[in-house]
Enzyme design. Structure first.
Site, short mmCIF file in Angstrom:
data_model
loop_
_atom_site.label_atom_id
_atom_site.label_comp_id
_atom_site.label_asym_id
_atom_site.label_seq_id
_atom_site.Cartn_x
_atom_site.Cartn_y
_atom_site.Cartn_z
N CYS A 1 0.90 -1.18 0.00
CA CYS A 1 0.00 0.00 0.00
C CYS A 1 0.92 1.21 0.00
O CYS A 1 1.16 1.82 1.04
CB CYS A 1 -0.86 0.00 1.26
SG CYS A 1 -1.84 -1.49 1.49
N CYS B 1 -1.05 4.25 11.05
CA CYS B 1 -0.86 5.54 11.74
C CYS B 1 -2.07 5.70 12.67
O CYS B 1 -2.77 6.70 12.64
CB CYS B 1 -0.68 6.69 10.78
SG CYS B 1 -1.96 6.86 9.57
C1 LIG Z 1 -1.42 4.85 4.78
S1 LIG Z 1 -1.55 4.99 3.07
C2 LIG Z 1 0.04 4.50 2.52
C3 LIG Z 1 1.11 5.54 2.70
C4 LIG Z 1 2.44 5.14 2.07
N1 LIG Z 1 2.89 3.86 2.54
C5 LIG Z 1 3.54 6.15 2.30
O1 LIG Z 1 4.38 5.95 3.18
O2 LIG Z 1 3.58 7.17 1.58
C6 LIG Z 1 -2.52 3.58 2.64
C7 LIG Z 1 -2.61 3.33 1.16
O3 LIG Z 1 -3.33 2.09 0.97
C8 LIG Z 1 -3.95 2.17 -0.29
N2 LIG Z 1 -4.95 1.07 -0.36
C9 LIG Z 1 -6.21 1.04 0.15
N3 LIG Z 1 -6.80 -0.15 -0.11
C10 LIG Z 1 -5.88 -0.89 -0.80
C11 LIG Z 1 -5.90 -2.19 -1.38
N4 LIG Z 1 -6.98 -2.98 -1.27
N5 LIG Z 1 -4.81 -2.61 -2.05
C12 LIG Z 1 -3.71 -1.81 -2.16
N6 LIG Z 1 -3.64 -0.57 -1.64
C13 LIG Z 1 -4.70 -0.11 -0.97
C14 LIG Z 1 -4.52 3.58 -0.31
O4 LIG Z 1 -4.77 4.00 -1.63
C15 LIG Z 1 -3.38 4.36 0.37
O5 LIG Z 1 -2.54 4.94 -0.59
#
Ligand SMILES: C[S@@+](CC[C@H](N)C(=O)[O-])C[C@H]1O[C@@H](n2cnc3c(N)ncnc32)[C@H](O)[C@@H]1O
Length: 339
Positions: free
Chosen positions: A144, A266
């Site tokens: 993610c 977070c």
């Molecule tokens: C907390 S953010 C990630 C932040 C990133 N790791 C960073 O450090 O910049 C969570 C991410 O999970 C993604 N996400 C949500 N559901 C998901 C899924 N089923 N599969 C993959 N990514 C997903 C969202 O689009 C979002 O960008």
């Protein structure tokens, strides 16, 4: 698939004390949230936590030592009027104590040339250092990954070698990730656009390191986004928790035996962290919690007793960073392996 209704029945807060109601009114939270903090921390510490959520930490930059010498970059930014302080446990992190009126942190030539990445705070630097602190080039999956703070950190720690597969579900967020990868000049990152749940079928390969920075409630970043004080109902939380269990299970399929996975949120919510991990352990006997390979600073341990929930005692090895103790955003990190 985990049914959110089962999660809801298990985690629902039924009784809310008058103390919790009063603090919730005073600080504008949903009362169930404050009740949970009192259960976890007691009244006095809850008050400190709520006060800490009112203070915004200063941003942190991560110097990209593959593009620039960090000492030179710090001198250059100080010439421009920034005041910086090295974060001693991080290799490349600097807290921005003071900013000039102009240019802003994201508008300097040095930023545009990819010499640094801007993080909201220092805890996002922890997962990379736990997974790749030995700076060994490996095959790493960030499940993610957008907008790319942790994926670019991992790629940097591997000195631009090895391979980071940076995946995300949301295309517009991936656009931001790609722009950081190009700006910072990483050649060891491959970007994929997929639902993590589909990845075990789509990717034949398995990974030595996996990062799950889960889409969570954001209950650790209230200082940056106060709407999170009342955004999440108890039902919403159960849906988020059920999704986190599903995502973590899919990510574990992608981990090589004896590999290392970091599950990160977070959020300070126990339901999204120790509870999720305990559910995974109960459903998968080959998965174990791992003690962090390094102690970067005096972080807190995972919580293993809470509101009568059945939690695995090994969740004590999880890492908690608290706003009122560490003066930063809240974050929880659990390291897992597969035997
Ligand atoms: C907390 S953010 C990630 C932040 C990133 N790791 C960073 O450090 O910049 C969570 C991410 O999970 C993604 N996400 C949500 N559901 C998901 C899924 N089923 N599969 C993959 N990514 C997903 C969202 O689009 C979002 O960008």
């Amino acid at each position: 698939m985990v049914d959110w209704r089962i999660v809801y029945r298990e985690i629902r807060v039924e009784r809310i004390s008058s103390d919790a109601r009063r603090l919730a009114r005073e600080y504008s939270y949903r009362p169930y949230m404050v009740q949970r903090y009192i259960e976890m921390l007691g009244y006095d510490e809850t008050l400190e936590l709520l006060k800490a959520f009112e203070k915004k930490p200063k941003p942190v930059i991560r110097c990209n030592d593959l593009r620039v010498e960090c000492k030179w970059l710090m001198e250059r930014l100080e010439e421009l009027g920034f005041k910086l302080e090295h974060i001693d446990w991080s290799l490349h992190g600097y807290r921005v104590l003071k900013e000039p009126r102009q240019p802003s942190l994201g508008a300097t030539h040095e930023y545009l040339k990819g010499y640094y990445y801007i993080h909201r705070d220092s805890p996002p630097l922890i997962p990379g250092l736990l997974l790749e602190g030995d700076r060994e080039p490996r095959k790493v999956l960030d499940t993610c990954a957008a907008p790319g703070g942790k994926a670019t950190h991992l790629a940097q720690l591997m000195s631009g070698e090895g391979l980071v597969v940076a995946n995300d579900l949301v295309l517009y967020r991936l656009v931001a990730l790609v722009s950081h990868v190009l700006r910072m000049g990483f050649r060891n990152i491959v970007v994929t656009w997929s639902d993590l749940k589909k990845l075990p079928r789509l990717l034949e390969t398995r990974f030595a390191r996996v990062l799950v920075d889960a889409p969570c409630s954001g209950e650790g970043v209230i200082m940056f986004d106060p709407s999170r004080k009342f955004k999440t109902t108890q039902k919403d939380l159960a849906v988020i928790v059920a999704r986190e269990i599903g995502l973590l299970e899919a990510a574990l399929e992608l981990l090589e035996p004896n590999g290392l996975l970091a599950y990160v949120t977070c959020s300070i919510a126990l339901e999204e962290n120790e509870y999720v991990v305990s559910k995974i352990l109960a459903r998968n006997p080959s998965i174990k919690v791992v003690k962090p390979p390094v102690k970067l600073f005096k972080w807190s341990s995972g919580v293993k007793e809470y509101m009568g929930l059945e939690l695995d005692s090994s969740v004590r090895e999880c890492i908690r960073v608290w706003p009122h103790i560490h003066g930063t955003m809240g974050m929880t990190i659990c390291l897992l392996t597969k035997t």
